[in-house]
Scaffold this active site. Structure first.
Site, PDB file in Angstrom:
ATOM      1  N   ASP A  13       0.871  -1.157   0.000  1.00 23.53           N
ATOM      2  CA  ASP A  13       0.000   0.000   0.000  1.00 23.53           C
ATOM      3  C   ASP A  13       0.920   1.221   0.000  1.00 23.53           C
ATOM      4  O   ASP A  13       2.109   1.105   0.310  1.00 23.53           O
ATOM      5  CB  ASP A  13      -0.893  -0.026   1.247  1.00 23.53           C
ATOM      6  N   ASP A  15      -0.086   5.128   0.943  1.00 21.43           N
ATOM      7  CA  ASP A  15      -0.316   6.080   2.029  1.00 21.43           C
ATOM      8  C   ASP A  15      -0.351   5.373   3.382  1.00 21.43           C
ATOM      9  O   ASP A  15      -1.138   4.448   3.595  1.00 21.43           O
ATOM     10  CB  ASP A  15      -1.631   6.829   1.792  1.00 21.43           C
ATOM     11  N   THR A 105      -2.661   1.020  -4.486  1.00 20.44           N
ATOM     12  CA  THR A 105      -3.180   2.169  -3.764  1.00 20.44           C
ATOM     13  C   THR A 105      -4.605   2.518  -4.159  1.00 20.44           C
ATOM     14  O   THR A 105      -5.030   2.241  -5.283  1.00 20.44           O
ATOM     15  CB  THR A 105      -2.272   3.397  -4.001  1.00 20.44           C
ATOM     16  N   SER A 106      -5.331   3.131  -3.235  1.00 28.62           N
ATOM     17  CA  SER A 106      -6.676   3.623  -3.525  1.00 28.62           C
ATOM     18  C   SER A 106      -6.630   5.015  -4.149  1.00 28.62           C
ATOM     19  O   SER A 106      -7.667   5.540  -4.565  1.00 28.62           O
ATOM     20  CB  SER A 106      -7.507   3.671  -2.236  1.00 28.62           C
ATOM     21  N   LYS A 137     -10.447  -1.413  -2.695  1.00 25.35           N
ATOM     22  CA  LYS A 137     -10.386  -2.014  -1.367  1.00 25.35           C
ATOM     23  C   LYS A 137     -11.655  -1.645  -0.601  1.00 25.35           C
ATOM     24  O   LYS A 137     -12.125  -0.520  -0.728  1.00 25.35           O
ATOM     25  CB  LYS A 137      -9.159  -1.500  -0.612  1.00 25.35           C
ATOM     26  N   ASP A 162      -1.829  -0.685   6.172  1.00 23.04           N
ATOM     27  CA  ASP A 162      -2.049   0.021   7.439  1.00 23.04           C
ATOM     28  C   ASP A 162      -3.517   0.230   7.767  1.00 23.04           C
ATOM     29  O   ASP A 162      -3.832   0.713   8.848  1.00 23.04           O
ATOM     30  CB  ASP A 162      -1.342   1.386   7.415  1.00 23.04           C
TER      31      ASP A 162
END
Length: 224
Positions: A13, A15, A105-106, A137, A162
């Protein structure tokens, strides 16, 4: 202690794992919320681990989602220069061969690359962003897509996450192990949790940890 999470590839991931974009992201979302006469605290509570479009859709009518998403994406890119690296992230990323690493990543591709560049993190060949999947996600799609692009079975990958949404996504994708990063990952069922990436090493056997908050022995793990 040494704990080995056996893997052929690492799926990161971004961030909260590779970069600390909290201040930058919260500034953008706070401004966006005020523009739309929303309570910033309510909006910020819905942001983490989701694509921006999905957060926007929680607060605005369907007809407003497209323009409002473009607005927040632009605001986040504008504040991306405030992004800093998570400790140990650049060194770890650089130590892993390009064929064995991906970022999942989103964030949009433009935002993700802007934040990684601002933090001095090497850009991976494989980057799965918000635009690359139909379902973000916590659906398994992002991590399945990354494993597919690396041509490595999900079960042979370790994910670094995270957020609750990201951890659920990784588990649903059937990855071999999930390493949590930071306090936010504690208590969410990760195989181990580390405060940052300074104690994480890449070896021919996968990920080796020399320090962790806590560990839960699972398949694919070995204490050395």
């Amino acid at each position: 202690m040494n704990l080995v999470l056996h893997a052929c590839a690492v799926l990161f991931d971004s961030d909260g794992v590779l970069v600390d974009s909290k201040a930058a992201g919260e500034a953008a979302w706070h401004s966006w919320a005020l523009r739309h006469r929303l309570d910033p605290s309510h909006v910020l509570a819905s942001v983490h681990g989701r694509r921006s479009r999905e957060t926007v859709a929680r607060f605005l009518h369907a007809a407003e989602v497209g323009p409002a998403t473009a607005e927040i994406d632009a605001l986040e890119i504008r504040t991306s220069d405030r992004t800093v690296a998570i400790k140990g992230a650049a060194k770890l990323m650089a130590s892993i061969p390009g064929t064995s690493r991906a970022v999942v990543t989103s964030a949009s591709r433009d935002l993700a690359t802007a934040r990684l560049a601002a933090a001095g993190i090497p850009l991976p060949t494989v980057l799965v962003s918000a635009e690359d999947v139909a379902a973000g996600k916590p659906a398994p799609d992002p991590y399945l897509r990354a494993a597919e692009r690396l041509r490595i079975p999900p079960a042979d990958c370790v994910v670094l996450e995270d957020s609750a949404h990201g951890i659920r996504s990784a588990r649903a994708a059937g990855v071999g192990a999930v390493l949590g990063v930071g306090d936010s990952a504690r208590g969410l069922g990760c195989d181990a949790v580390v405060p940052d990436l300074t104690s994480v090493r890449w070896t021919e056997n996968g990920i080796v940890l020399t320090e962790a908050y806590d560990t839960t022995p699972a398949a694919g793990e070995r204490r050395a």
